[in-house]
Design a protein around this motif. Structure first.
Motif, PDB file in Angstrom:
ATOM      1  N   TRP A  58     -42.460 -90.745  38.272  1.00  0.00           N
ATOM      2  CA  TRP A  58     -41.843 -90.646  39.590  1.00  0.00           C
ATOM      3  C   TRP A  58     -41.976 -91.941  40.375  1.00  0.00           C
ATOM      4  O   TRP A  58     -41.476 -92.044  41.495  1.00  0.00           O
TER       5      TRP A  58
ATOM      6  N   ASN B  34     -44.915 -85.693  42.061  1.00  0.00           N
ATOM      7  CA  ASN B  34     -43.472 -85.877  42.226  1.00  0.00           C
ATOM      8  C   ASN B  34     -43.177 -86.433  43.616  1.00  0.00           C
ATOM      9  O   ASN B  34     -43.199 -85.707  44.605  1.00  0.00           O
ATOM     10  N   LEU B  35     -42.906 -87.733  43.678  1.00  0.00           N
ATOM     11  CA  LEU B  35     -42.696 -88.382  44.972  1.00  0.00           C
ATOM     12  C   LEU B  35     -41.453 -87.876  45.688  1.00  0.00           C
ATOM     13  O   LEU B  35     -41.337 -88.026  46.907  1.00  0.00           O
ATOM     14  N   THR B  36     -40.519 -87.264  44.939  1.00  0.00           N
ATOM     15  CA  THR B  36     -39.303 -86.754  45.584  1.00  0.00           C
ATOM     16  C   THR B  36     -39.584 -85.497  46.410  1.00  0.00           C
ATOM     17  O   THR B  36     -38.731 -85.063  47.180  1.00  0.00           O
ATOM     18  N   LEU B  37     -40.791 -84.906  46.249  1.00  0.00           N
ATOM     19  CA  LEU B  37     -41.137 -83.699  47.004  1.00  0.00           C
ATOM     20  C   LEU B  37     -41.836 -84.015  48.328  1.00  0.00           C
ATOM     21  O   LEU B  37     -42.215 -83.085  49.043  1.00  0.00           O
TER      22      LEU B  37
ATOM     23  N   ASP C  96     -40.873 -84.973  51.223  1.00  0.00           N
ATOM     24  CA  ASP C  96     -40.269 -84.377  52.418  1.00  0.00           C
ATOM     25  C   ASP C  96     -40.608 -82.896  52.548  1.00  0.00           C
ATOM     26  O   ASP C  96     -40.754 -82.373  53.658  1.00  0.00           O
ATOM     27  N   ASP C  97     -40.734 -82.206  51.398  1.00  0.00           N
ATOM     28  CA  ASP C  97     -41.012 -80.771  51.426  1.00  0.00           C
ATOM     29  C   ASP C  97     -42.484 -80.458  51.662  1.00  0.00           C
ATOM     30  O   ASP C  97     -42.804 -79.407  52.226  1.00  0.00           O
TER      31      ASP C  97
END
Length: 393
Positions: free
Chosen positions: A45, A286-289, A291-292
């Motif tokens: 990630w 997971n760096l894309t998470l 925001d969540d």
């Protein structure tokens, strides 16, 4: 090609860890944070330089096994009983309080009841690594504060072992409450039997061998590793976790005169595998998470930093400790634990929690490690304190 890939991955991990560890020491940060950050940067990630994280995670699991083995070696029964009399009430009450805080926060942010319970379990513990590393040796050995810190950490470690046992019995094979209960009952039955076997084997087989060949340090090293990994595999065979087996193996050896020599000999090996473990934790993040998970992670971190010192302060006052002692111990234990990362890892692997819940726990651990370290080094004596007045080895 695979061999080259593993060697190249090791080169990136350990060379990068050396660089980031230097930066972490200059900025007064715990080294394990550097390892996690490096994993996030180099993993799938991040820039994707290390892609086979499953292999690394399997190798790194050995580090957790050695960590539990060494923890058992340090758990002298006499010392543990002394601390049990003094701090059991504080350890249990604080664990219940932190469990409630984590569970409540999980429910508020929309996680399931199981995920919220796992979050609560992750909040129960404080970091043994950070707690001990930031405690001066003089405090550890000669002051009441140090004894209480170590005693509470030991008691938390015992609770953590029970949580790991419960997680191990409630994995994917437990599709119903009845089967989960049966698995836990089977594990609880296997636990004393394995401990009894370990005690007998150490007394009548292992110790006589070590005493006979104690001049051969290489033999002691090999025998200790074989005993640790052998009982870890034995634990898996009877339905327990490898970590539990390693812990029992360590406790069975703890009263022997050679236990501290074994502990000292295995620490470099443990550190080698733990670097891989914390790297794999970062690499699986997971760096894309972000925001969540950012809001619940920040909320949990704020709750840990604000409430742990307060809860410890008042609980310790209840057993006749001074307010100053209570505050200092509370701030020194004001983070969650490397056990929290392991709980998140095992709970996710067994399907009990989802990706977001696992990442919230991991992010909370990293943030609380970072911020609590700053609090301690600015306020209390430690080997890496910012001011000369507070810096003590």
């Amino acid at each position: 090609m695979a061999e080259h890939s593993v060697v190249f991955s090791f080169f990136l991990i350990f060379s990068g860890a050396a660089i980031l560890a230097s930066i972490a020491l200059y900025t007064r940060q715990p080294l394990l944070v550097a390892y996690v950050v490096l994993g996030a940067a180099l993993g799938p990630w991040g820039i994707g330089a290390v892609s086979d994280t499953n292999l690394l995670a399997d190798i790194a699991h050995v580090g957790i096994i050695f960590l539990l083995f060494l923890l058992g070696l340090d758990m002298q029964p006499a010392h543990l009983l002394h601390m049990l009399r003094k701090a059991t009430l504080v350890a249990i009450a604080s664990s219940v309080a932190f469990m409630g805080i984590g569970y409540g926060a999980g429910i508020v942010f929309g996680f399931s009841q199981i995920e919220s319970l796992v979050m609560g379990a992750a909040l129960m513990f404080s970091s043994t690594i950070i707690g001990i590393k930031l405690l001066p040796t003089t405090v550890l050995h000669h002051r009441h504060t140090g004894e209480l810190v170590v005693g509470l950490l030991l008691l938390q470690d015992v609770v953590a072992i029970l949580v790991l046992l419960l997680l191990n019995s409630g994995g994917e094979s437990s599709s119903t409450d009845i089967s989960a209960g049966m698995n836990f009952a089977r594990s609880m039955l296997a636990l004393p039997l394995l401990a009894l076997f370990a005690w007998g084997f150490v007394r009548w087989v292992l110790l006589p061998l070590l005493q006979r060949f104690d001049r051969f340090h290489e033999y002691i090293f090999l025998a200790a590793i074989g005993w640790c990994l052998g009982l870890a595999e034995g634990a898996v065979y009877v339905g327990l976790s490898a970590e539990m087996g390693a812990f029992i193996a360590g406790v069975a050896l703890a009263t022997s005169p050679i236990s501290q020599y074994i502990a000292t000999s295995l620490k470099p090996l443990r550190d080698f595998f733990l670097i891989l473990f914390f790297f794999s934790v970062g690499a699986s993040f997971n760096l894309t998470l972000i925001d969540d998970i950012l809001l619940p992670a920040l909320a949990l971190t704020a709750a840990v930093l604000a409430l742990k010192p307060v809860i410890f302060r008042y609980l310790l006052q209840g057993i006749s400790e001074s307010a100053d002692t209570g505050w200092e111990i509370g701030f020194r234990l004001g983070q969650i634990s490397e056990f929290s990362l392991l709980i998140a890892y095992l709970a996710f692997a067994s399907g009990l929690i989802g990706t977001e819940a696992s990442h919230v726990i991991q992010a909370t651990a990293i943030l609380s490690f970072l911020l609590s370290t700053y609090v301690v080094i600015f306020r209390y004596p430690s080997p890496i304190a910012v001011s000369d007045k507070l810096r003590r080895d």
